[in-house]
Write a protein that holds these residues in place. Structure first.
Motif, PDB file in Angstrom:
ATOM      1  N   TYR B  25       0.854  -1.182   0.000  1.00  0.00           N
ATOM      2  CA  TYR B  25       0.000   0.000   0.000  1.00  0.00           C
ATOM      3  C   TYR B  25       0.892   1.234   0.000  1.00  0.00           C
ATOM      4  O   TYR B  25       1.688   1.415   0.912  1.00  0.00           O
ATOM      5  N   ILE B  31       3.525  -6.018   1.371  1.00  0.00           N
ATOM      6  CA  ILE B  31       2.653  -6.900   2.146  1.00  0.00           C
ATOM      7  C   ILE B  31       2.805  -8.318   1.574  1.00  0.00           C
ATOM      8  O   ILE B  31       2.836  -9.306   2.295  1.00  0.00           O
ATOM      9  N   ALA B  50      -2.208 -15.667   9.503  1.00  0.00           N
ATOM     10  CA  ALA B  50      -2.579 -14.917  10.708  1.00  0.00           C
ATOM     11  C   ALA B  50      -3.298 -13.640  10.320  1.00  0.00           C
ATOM     12  O   ALA B  50      -3.237 -13.193   9.176  1.00  0.00           O
ATOM     13  N   SER B  51      -3.955 -13.062  11.306  1.00  0.00           N
ATOM     14  CA  SER B  51      -4.614 -11.777  11.061  1.00  0.00           C
ATOM     15  C   SER B  51      -3.555 -10.747  10.679  1.00  0.00           C
ATOM     16  O   SER B  51      -2.505 -10.656  11.307  1.00  0.00           O
ATOM     17  N   ALA B  53      -1.894 -10.924   7.896  1.00  0.00           N
ATOM     18  CA  ALA B  53      -0.905 -11.568   7.028  1.00  0.00           C
ATOM     19  C   ALA B  53      -1.031 -11.075   5.590  1.00  0.00           C
ATOM     20  O   ALA B  53      -0.038 -11.046   4.849  1.00  0.00           O
ATOM     21  N   GLY B  54      -2.232 -10.704   5.177  1.00  0.00           N
ATOM     22  CA  GLY B  54      -2.415 -10.190   3.817  1.00  0.00           C
ATOM     23  C   GLY B  54      -3.441 -10.944   2.986  1.00  0.00           C
ATOM     24  O   GLY B  54      -3.444 -10.855   1.766  1.00  0.00           O
ATOM     25  N   LYS B  55      -4.345 -11.676   3.654  1.00  0.00           N
ATOM     26  CA  LYS B  55      -5.363 -12.444   2.920  1.00  0.00           C
ATOM     27  C   LYS B  55      -6.285 -11.517   2.132  1.00  0.00           C
ATOM     28  O   LYS B  55      -6.493 -11.689   0.928  1.00  0.00           O
ATOM     29  N   GLN B 100     -15.209  -9.188   3.337  1.00  0.00           N
ATOM     30  CA  GLN B 100     -15.123  -9.444   4.773  1.00  0.00           C
ATOM     31  C   GLN B 100     -16.164  -8.614   5.529  1.00  0.00           C
ATOM     32  O   GLN B 100     -16.773  -9.085   6.469  1.00  0.00           O
TER      33      GLN B 100
END
Ligand code: ATP
Ligand code: MG
Lengths: 289, 242
Positions: B25, B31, B50-51, B53-55, B100
């Protein structure tokens, strides 16, 4: 066209564009009819007054009357003069009686002798000839060319007419700016909507159309409301105008093209709203992938 | 279930192809870096990590909300960076995305929210009515057609979001944490929906933290850790092998 946007009632921007357009159309309406009435007034004046003038021959009554007759004779021989006649002193005095009353007082007044002249074809050349003919016989005579003061009024009226047009231009400019900024402001309100439409596969043109047609609807509404509010004002003005002595103010009428101009105001507002909204939304969309 | 079929230009091309893709970004550090991956039609993957992480970031590249900062991303054989804006809009119509945060439009009813992808694609109102009604019924939202998102529960909103994602019969389905907020019976049914679509040939990616969910289905995982992506075999297969 079906809209995916919130209805105006659901959004805070809501009737803002419509309201501002109504006000601006009202103002433009006054400006258009001012310009139109002035134009109509000028036409009336030009048609009724331009062909006449008055020559004043000053001096002691008997001598002046005699000189006036010579002036008349000279004018009758002048090219371009259709009719010339000495205004009988009694008639001139009669005209003054309502103001001055006492007949004896009027008789003692050093009134100039008057020669009424009608021109066949009023032109600068004719006026010069008249001037020369009069001055040859009576150098002290004053030619009261109605056009002199009329021209001043005409110039003034014309200036008012130009101001009216400037006013219309300013109102339309204000309208453009308002629609641009209202659309931009509402874009923040609609970011989520625009983004979602964009992400589910809407083309830029589809999204821009939704905004521009909505702006068109609002501008048309506002325009019509502005005109409706303006109509009673116009009627009231013309009623007051008609009560004035037609000798002072010729009957005011709005020439036909200006009625078209009034009707075109909401349409102009709608076109401006369409273009402004479309350009603004297109710009916002280009910032998205 | 009859879903509306959209056409893609090259139906045989792989839905997703990443070649050395990196993403960040603005001026912040990468990322995601150097991702290379091909997902064929009819594949099903979980996306884990993990939260933070870049999903979501990876999915945002796939649903064309962001462009890669480096490398090449092709969807259905088309380089997305080189595609015209209208072309990208057409590609988006082949995608079904469950965000999300759902991203439902608050001013539209459940029905109109689900109808949105069809309407922007110019599908006739007659067909819109048929497809949307059937789908809303299928996800258990009969009687809530006219409800605004604000009066729906979290789980109901999610079902509306999923219905909107699949109504256009997408070739690539991207679901960000779908069953996270839904109770297990509904989660099961919605997962079944994705599995059905995958069997019909759609390429499906489901991002999730839910280990329980991942372990119940025999699908491989795309795992993001420290900006890189690895493909791990299905959890259920590991367990089966033990
Ligand atoms: N719009 C953004 N601008 C800048 N940084 C962002 C933006 N969105 C996410 N990030 C950052 O990118 C990183 C990855 O975020 P991302 O949302 O992709 O994670 P995630 O794996 O989806 O997490 P979660 O499981 O919590 O949803 C985080 O450090 C986050 O702070
Ligand atoms: Mg996320």
């Amino acid at each position: 066209m079906r809209s995916d946007l919130p209805t105006p009632r659901q959004s805070t921007m809501g009737h803002f564009i419509a309201g501002i357009v109504a006000v601006l159309v009202f103002i433009s309406g006054i400006a258009v009819s001012a310009a139109g009435s002035i134009g109509g007034l000028l036409d009336t004046w030009n048609a009724s007054v331009t062909g006449t003038l008055t020559v004043q021959v000053p001096g002691e009554a008997k001598a002046a009357d005699k000189l006036a007759e010579s002036v008349r004779d000279a004018l009758l021989k002048t090219e371009g003069v259709k009719r010339a006649g000495v205004v009988p002193r009694a008639q001139a005095q009669a005209l003054l009686r309502p103001w001055l009353g006492d007949a004896k007082l009027i008789a003692d007044l050093p009134l100039p002798a008057l020669v009424d002249v009608e021109l066949a074809a009023p032109s600068t050349l004719t006026l010069e000839r008249v001037d020369a003919a009069v001055k040859a016989v009576a150098p002290a005579a004053i030619i009261d060319d109605h056009r002199v003061w009329l021209n001043r009024i005409a110039e003034f009226a014309q200036a008012l007419g130009y101001i009216a047009f400037i006013l219309i231009g300013l109102a339309l400019a204000a309208l453009t700016l308002t629609v641009v900024f209202a659309t931009r402001a509402s874009l923040t309100e609609y970011t989520q909507t625009i983004e979602v439409l964009h992400l589910v596969g809407a083309r830029d043109g589809y999204i821009a159309s939704q905004f521009s047609w909505r702006a068109v609807r609002q501008a048309l509404w506002g325009g019509v409301i502005g005109l409706l509010a303006f109509a009673p004002t116009l009627l009231a003005l013309s009623w007051f105008a008609r009560r004035i002595d037609p000798g002072v103010l010729p009957p005011i009428s709005l020439p036909l093209p200006y009625w078209g101009g009034l009707a075109a105001l909401p349409v102009a507002a709608a076109v401006i709203a369409f273009v402004a909204a479309r350009a603004t939304v297109a710009r916002a969309l280009r910032a998205m992938v | 279930m009859a879903l509306f079929r959209t056409k893609t230009k090259e139906p045989d091309a792989d839905p997703v192809r990443l070649d050395g893709v990196a993403f960040r970004y603005g001026n912040s550090p990468n990322i995601l870096s150097d991702l290379s991956l091909t997902l064929p039609a009819g594949s099903f993957h979980f996306l884990t990590g993990a939260s933070g992480a870049g999903k979501t970031s990876l999915l945002s590249l796939l649903y064309l909300s962001n462009l890669p900062t480096e490398g090449k991303l092709s969807l259905f054989g088309q380089d997305v960076a080189k595609a015209s804006r209208n072309r990208r809009a057409t590609i988006r119509r082949s995608l079904g995305v469950v965000f999300q945060d759902f991203r439902l439009l608050d001013h539209l009813s459940a029905f109109d929210n689900v109808a949105l992808p069809l309407r922007v694609a110019g599908v006739s109102e007659e067909n819109v009515k048929a497809y949307v009604s059937e789908l809303l019924g299928w996800v258990g939202l009969d009687g809530l057609f006219e409800a605004r998102p604000e009066v729906l529960s979290g789980g109901q909103k999610q079902r509306v979001a999923i219905a909107r994602a699949v109504v256009g019969s997408p070739k690539l389905i991207l679901a960000d944490e779908p069953p996270g907020t839904v109770d297990d019976a509904i989660a099961e049914r919605l997962m079944q929906l994705f599995v059905e679509l995958h069997k019909l040939g759609a390429c499906v990616i489901v991002a999730t933290h839910n280990e329980h969910l991942v372990s119940r289905f025999p699908f491989p995982r795309l795992h993001i850790e420290r900006g890189t992506l690895s493909v791990l075999p299905a959890v259920s297969h590991i367990e089966a092998g033990e």
